[in-house]
Design an enzyme around this catalytic site. Structure first.
Site: not given
Length: 570
Positions: A291-293
């Site tokens: 995801g956005s990591t």
């Protein structure tokens, strides 16, 4: 003359019986003497045989005479944490064996044993007892109570052998790190297997290993922090009704793993369910779209390319359509965003445009350079290989920019983040102690020090003003990035089925540690609340830092003021 002849005749007749009796006596006496000699010889032979056998047995190893060869090679070194606390050790245990040749009634033996060992396999045990061999195992690694109860049964033809087995004082606390040994005390998983692979197995096979000459194996793990991590993710699993949770604490300066856990897990002292698929070590042996990591690496890539600075802007007013894909923002601002805004608002559109600046080839090269596309090199055997598109196209580069379309391990993500925080040096993680000098010597410069400084600024800014607010711990200057990824179900992304992560570093003025938490398929904590990573994965990180910072030697600084300021484009 006639009288004289009669007299001689009568004298001869009188002497004949005497001669006959005397000869008979001599014959009988000779036979008796022979019998005595033979009897003595027989007894002498018997006693000589017994004496010889006693001498032979006296020269034998008493352990070897009661079963298989003594298992002096079964010893293993203790495993200790960085502070000397025992994580794994050998203990003595009794194993039950039988000598089938001495068993008279196999049914009776089994019937008696069932009173102590109700789970004993009857048919298999019966075949063993009727095999007629000299030695068979009946039950390995009994408890002291079981041994005492069986001894009281007084069954002829059975006995006990002292063996060694592995004992883990912490139970499941560090199960995925320590691993397992089999019934013969051989390492088959985790650091136990690593120790065998380093030569212990060969030494044991050659009989050169004894308990007295084995030095403990020290790990980089801090058992206090390990306990905290395991406790927090166990609570998260229940609190958010997730299917799994995990976390890792990594030294950003040395690459040492201080703690790592994944639940559900297993108890290595009773690993009956260790191979269940839901008990996988998700931190190193599971691959996920993070995801956005991953936007951490997208932004770092853009900054490190020299084509983008913190003052650069990207148009996020409208979604991006490419092929059948339409890229939208979760909470779009509908305007042009600066690089810091792209990061703290977690803009998918902005991240896609950052990747477009670098290009497809540059994008893949950067992710490979920072270690996200190759199998992680570390001591732990259970490490999965990341996945990526076979052929990278523009649509792949755009979706990977915000964390979809590429899968990697959570541990690998934490290792990459350490390079973004420590001045740009990528180092393989280790579960063994390592000095900072050793780490630097083995590291590779993957981004510039300036890029690293910019990313530290963005991490702290996101914790102050962005999606990472719930990871804040007063006094410890935490920074980080959220990651909420929809999971693929039946080949399609399923709304509401999430894999959440929070990637943090602290203290942000000079990051010493990386903390990454994951929560797999969490549910809202309360009705009406969401289930994004800022609401579950971030608090897990905050709790870990709050409880473990003092053990890690990080002192709180309540007077420190961060100079991070939001750069906005109007």
């Amino acid at each position: 003359m006639m009288k004289l002849w009669r007299k001689r005749k009568s004298n001869a007749e009188a002497s004949t019986p005497s001669i006959v009796v005397d000869g008979a006596r001599k014959a009988i006496g000779g036979r008796a003497k022979n019998r005595v000699v033979m009897t003595m010889a027989v007894f002498f032979g018997i006693y000589a045989t017994i004496a010889g056998r006693l001498v032979y047995l006296g020269l034998q190893d008493p352990e070897a005479s009661s079963g298989p060869v003594a298992r002096i090679t079964a010893s293993r070194p203790d495993i200790i944490d960085r502070n000397g606390e025992v994580l794994a050790t050998d203990i003595k245990t009794a194993s039950l064996f039988a000598e089938p040749r001495r068993i008279i009634d196999a049914d009776e033996v089994i019937e008696k044993l069932q009173t102590v060992l109700p789970d004993i396999e009857v048919e298999q045990t019966y075949r063993k007892l009727k095999s007629g061999t000299g030695f068979v195992w009946l039950q390995r690694q009994l408890t002291p109570r079981q041994q005492a109860d069986i001894m009281q049964l007084g069954i002829p033809g059975i006995g006990f052998r002292t063996e060694k087995r592995r004992f883990y004082p912490g139970g499941s606390t560090a199960a995925h790190i320590l691993g397992l040994t089999n019934i013969d005390n051989q390492g088959i998983a985790g650091m136990e297997k690593y120790i065998d692979d380093q030569g212990l197995a060969d030494l044991r096979a050659s009989g050169l290993v004894e308990a007295d000459n084995l030095k403990p194996v020290k790990l980089s793990i801090d058992n206090r922090v390990q306990h905290i991590v395991h406790d927090e993710i166990t609570r998260a699993l229940e609190k958010y009704q997730a299917i799994a949770a995990g976390a890792v604490v990594l030294n950003a300066k040395t690459g040492e793993v201080l703690a790592m856990a994944s639940v559900p897990d297993f108890d290595p002292n009773n690993p009956y369910n260790a191979l269940d698929k839901d008990r996988l070590n998700r931190m190193s042996a599971g691959v996920y779209e993070m995801g956005s990591t991953i936007k951490s690496f997208t932004t770092a890539m853009a900054l490190d390319s020299g084509k983008v600075t913190l003052d650069s802007t990207f148009d996020a007013r409208r979604p991006i359509t490419i092929g059948r894909q339409t890229i939208r923002d979760f909470h779009g601002k509908g305007r042009v965003l600066t690089v810091p805004e792209v990061f703290i608002y977690s803009s998918n559109i902005g991240s896609a445009r950052e990747a477009d600046v670098v290009g497809i080839e540059g994008h893949r090269e950067f992710l490979k350079r920072i270690g996200l596309l190759d199998r992680l090199q570390t001591e732990l055997p259970e490490v999965a290989r990341p996945t990526e598109p076979k052929v990278w196209k523009k649509v792949h580069s755009i979706t990977i920019a915000f964390g979809h379309g590429m899968s990697t391990t959570p541990l690998q993500t934490a290792v990459g983040a350490a390079a973004l925080m420590n001045g740009g040096r990528l180092m393989n993680p280790t579960f063994l102690p390592r000095t900072e000098e050793e780490a630097i010597a083995r590291s590779t410069q993957v981004v510039s020090p300036q890029t690293s400084a910019d990313m530290r600024y963005l991490y702290r800014l996101n914790a102050e003003k962005g999606s990472g607010k719930r990871a804040e711990v007063p006094g410890y200057r935490v920074g980080g990035k959220t990651g909420t990824a929809e999971k693929v179900v039946n080949g399609r992304y399923a709304p509401g089925v999430r894999f959440n992560a929070f990637l943090a570093a602290f203290p942000m003025d000079d990051p010493q540690y990386i903390v990454l938490s994951i929560v797999d398929e969490p549910k809202p904590e309360k009705p009406g609340l969401g289930a994004t990573s800022g609401l579950n994965a971030a608090p897990v990180v905050a709790n870990i830092i709050r409880r473990s910072a003092s053990f890690l030697g990080v002192k709180p600084d309540f007077g420190h003021e961060n100079e991070a300021k939001l750069v906005s484009y109007q």
